[in-house]
Design an enzyme around this catalytic site. Sequence first.
Site, PDB file in Angstrom:
ATOM      1  CB  CYS A   2      -0.948   0.083   1.192  1.00 43.67           C
ATOM      2  SG  CYS A   2      -2.075  -1.302   1.284  1.00 43.67           S
ATOM      3  NE  ARG A  27       5.816   2.312  -0.743  1.00 44.05           N
ATOM      4  CZ  ARG A  27       6.120   2.038   0.515  1.00 44.05           C
ATOM      5  NH1 ARG A  27       5.227   1.496   1.301  1.00 44.05           N
ATOM      6  NH2 ARG A  27       7.312   2.312   0.983  1.00 44.05           N
ATOM      7  CD1 TRP A  74      -0.083  -6.528  -2.682  1.00 45.39           C
ATOM      8  CD2 TRP A  74      -0.375  -6.898  -0.491  1.00 45.39           C
ATOM      9  NE1 TRP A  74       0.221  -7.843  -2.433  1.00 45.39           N
ATOM     10  CE2 TRP A  74       0.047  -8.107  -1.100  1.00 45.39           C
ATOM     11  CE3 TRP A  74      -0.626  -6.903   0.872  1.00 45.39           C
ATOM     12  CZ2 TRP A  74       0.235  -9.281  -0.389  1.00 45.39           C
ATOM     13  CZ3 TRP A  74      -0.443  -8.079   1.589  1.00 45.39           C
ATOM     14  CH2 TRP A  74      -0.005  -9.255   0.956  1.00 45.39           C
ATOM     15  CG  ASN A  98       1.754   0.805   4.194  1.00 50.33           C
ATOM     16  OD1 ASN A  98       1.474  -0.391   4.104  1.00 50.33           O
ATOM     17  ND2 ASN A  98       2.992   1.262   4.148  1.00 50.33           N
ATOM     18  N   GLY A  99      -0.551  -0.809   6.376  1.00 50.14           N
ATOM     19  CA  GLY A  99      -0.221  -1.599   7.567  1.00 50.14           C
ATOM     20  C   GLY A  99      -1.395  -2.497   7.927  1.00 50.14           C
ATOM     21  CD  GLU A 478      16.837 -13.923  -7.473  1.00 49.50           C
ATOM     22  OE1 GLU A 478      16.249 -14.221  -6.419  1.00 49.50           O
ATOM     23  OE2 GLU A 478      16.577 -12.893  -8.125  1.00 49.50           O
ATOM     24  CE  LYS A 482      13.349 -12.263  -9.450  1.00 50.79           C
ATOM     25  NZ  LYS A 482      14.200 -11.704  -8.445  1.00 50.79           N
ATOM     26  CD  GLU A 485       9.295 -12.138  -7.537  1.00 45.09           C
ATOM     27  OE1 GLU A 485      10.396 -12.182  -8.112  1.00 45.09           O
ATOM     28  OE2 GLU A 485       8.962 -11.205  -6.807  1.00 45.09           O
ATOM     29  CG  HIS A 501      19.800 -36.797  -0.532  1.00 46.16           C
ATOM     30  ND1 HIS A 501      20.193 -37.849   0.255  1.00 46.16           N
ATOM     31  CD2 HIS A 501      20.937 -36.295  -1.102  1.00 46.16           C
ATOM     32  CE1 HIS A 501      21.521 -37.973   0.192  1.00 46.16           C
ATOM     33  NE2 HIS A 501      21.986 -37.041  -0.624  1.00 46.16           N
ATOM     34  CE  LYS A 601      11.310  -3.331  -6.427  1.00 45.69           C
ATOM     35  NZ  LYS A 601      11.982  -4.538  -6.923  1.00 45.69           N
TER      36      LYS A 601
HETATM   37  O1  M6R Z   1      13.058  -4.464  -0.449  1.00 45.86           O
HETATM   38  P1  M6R Z   1      13.664  -5.768  -0.015  1.00 45.86           P
HETATM   39  O2  M6R Z   1      14.944  -6.076  -0.723  1.00 45.86           O
HETATM   40  O3  M6R Z   1      13.788  -5.897   1.469  1.00 45.86           O
HETATM   41  O4  M6R Z   1      12.621  -6.869  -0.488  1.00 45.86           O
HETATM   42  C1  M6R Z   1      12.814  -8.218  -0.188  1.00 45.86           C
HETATM   43  C2  M6R Z   1      11.883  -9.096  -0.980  1.00 45.86           C
HETATM   44  O5  M6R Z   1      10.544  -8.749  -0.738  1.00 45.86           O
HETATM   45  C3  M6R Z   1      12.149  -9.012  -2.484  1.00 45.86           C
HETATM   46  O6  M6R Z   1      13.465  -9.329  -2.797  1.00 45.86           O
HETATM   47  C4  M6R Z   1      11.207  -9.955  -3.264  1.00 45.86           C
HETATM   48  O7  M6R Z   1      11.507 -11.280  -2.967  1.00 45.86           O
HETATM   49  C5  M6R Z   1      11.304  -9.666  -4.756  1.00 45.86           C
HETATM   50  N1  M6R Z   1       9.995  -9.464  -5.294  1.00 45.86           N
HETATM   51  C6  M6R Z   1      11.981 -10.743  -5.521  1.00 45.86           C
HETATM   52  O8  M6R Z   1      12.024 -10.490  -6.886  1.00 45.86           O
END
Ligand code: M6R
Length: 606
Positions: A2, A27, A74, A98-99, A478, A482, A485, A501, A601
């Site tokens: 948010c 956000r 959000w 926001n929260g 990672e 990606k 996501e 395993h 984000k």
């Molecule tokens: O702003 P931050 O680096 O603390 O955010 C951490 C994660 O929320 C962030 O890396 C998230 O996993 C990304 N969307 C990954 O692409």
Amino acid sequence: MCGIVGILASRPVADILVDGLRRLEYRGYDSAGIATLVNGTIQTRRAVGKLNALAEKLAHEPLVGTVGIGHTRWATHGRPSVDNAHPHFSTQVAVVHNGIVENYHSLRVELEDKGHVFKSETDTESIAHLITDYLQQGLTPQAATAAALKRLEGAFALAIIFTGHEDLLIGARRGSPLAVGYGENEMYLGSDALALAPLTNRISYLEEGDWVELTPGKAVVHDEDGHIVERKIHQTNLSGAVIGKGEYRHFMLKEIFEQPVVIGDTMNALITAENKLSMPPMPFDWKEIPRLSIVACGTACYAGMVAKYWFEQLAGLPVDVDVASEFRYRESPMVKGGAMVVISQSGETADTLAALNYAKKHGQKILSVVNVQHSTIARQSDCVVPTLCGPEISVASTKAFTTQLTVLLCMALHAGVARSHISEAKASEILQALREIPAKINEVLREDHKIQELSQNLADAKDVLYLGRGLLFPLALEGALKLKEISYIHAEGYPAGELKHGPIALIDESMPVVVLAPHDALFEKTASNIQEVVARGGKVVMFTDKVGLANMPTKPFWVSVLPETHPVVMPILYSVPVQLLAYYTALAKGTDVDQPRNLAKSVTVE
Ligand code: M6R
């Protein structure tokens, strides 16, 4: 999560509020809304979906008013709908939030018993009615807000306007960030300084528990004990210009292609022309540190996992890496004289911030790797080594990750030399390899069409497995993150050695297996894993180098050959193809690459 804005001006504010929200849309983008005072009365416009839906609504139903608040959502409590969109309001108060208000249910029951009528399923609406209740008891807007804040449990950043008070805007912060902007006879509130960048470069940040009373040209900040306090005004260097995609179809692709430049900028701030480290003064002596903790979330945490290998191998320093949401509640004993490295692009991730606070309380020195200048994590750290990658707009993190790796490698080398674990000559050799990374990334980027071709093999998959060993294991995690996501394909990252395993049971012709296998010390072992996958009919997508390919007894189905590089810096180089693979797979699937479903984000709620 948010984004909120508030503006107190003497000109119409609706369009400026929407412009601020555009900068905060990263956000959250489930719904958006604004409220202004029109002839002293609260008026709102709200719309489900991205901000453009709100902008369209405002084009047909404009809103006048010189004081107002705005929100991009959000969803936490209540599905995305117009009724659940902020601002939430009564006849006397409108609020954006926001929260999460954790005690909203008991507040709602109490207020409904008193006759307040709720129109949404949100936690936020209880704030609007609670303040209204105090106003109805005869309190001023300031006193009613202060009384209501005391009753709220949980996290919030708030912006509030009041019927009949065109010269008043109130903001409050606990747990979620809130910036105050100072203009020429105008005052602003924003979730971050970027939202306010076209309006002002003079920004102060509310501290935990603060609330602020804005009147024309003036801000009075109260701390949680009710004392009037001063908060430093910072001069930001953020550009007010709208950040565009340039020639690129998506921010994510633009940010992937920016990496050679921003990695260069980040390392140039830390390495001299003679390949010597010039790190900022550390708040401790590396020689004295018995153990290092690293905490972060998501991609930033994977950067931390790579750093664990670096600190252990290059500096002989034992490292624990934790996901912040686990660490914060684990009651982990902290070693005396220890230090914590906190990694965050936004500098506002709620769990990471809570982990930082726990470590600080337990006597750890805090060294942070943060991208957003003056963010809460940056302000609460003993030392910040910044990533200089500029604003990252795409929800999927790319350039933040590789610049985090750049900083972390420099830190590990710094520690290694200080602890006499490696020689200066060895550190210089690795720094030289790091210097060559931007050019090597450019080589990969020039051939991105080849990775686009490979991505066709993933687009129809339901599941994808990513494998890597050593420094490339966190890259497997990672890569899988990606892909999940932005393409919504289920993917898992595994250390290649764990294949037997359990995960090998999943292998069949329908599940692509992406293997990150540069020709390093562990190559033969990973090559054997590839054979095991192929022997079971699995389709391997292999990322390797020329030597690696030449040493494969049987060639896998799909291969991408990357430039050779020093083994220590390989994770930085191998980040780029996994980003491109995810990007082009998502493109083939037609998903919303920059704003994937359900995500935001900056995760400012736990
Ligand atoms: O702003 P931050 O680096 O603390 O955010 C951490 C994660 O929320 C962030 O890396 C998230 O996993 C990304 N969307 C990954 O692409």
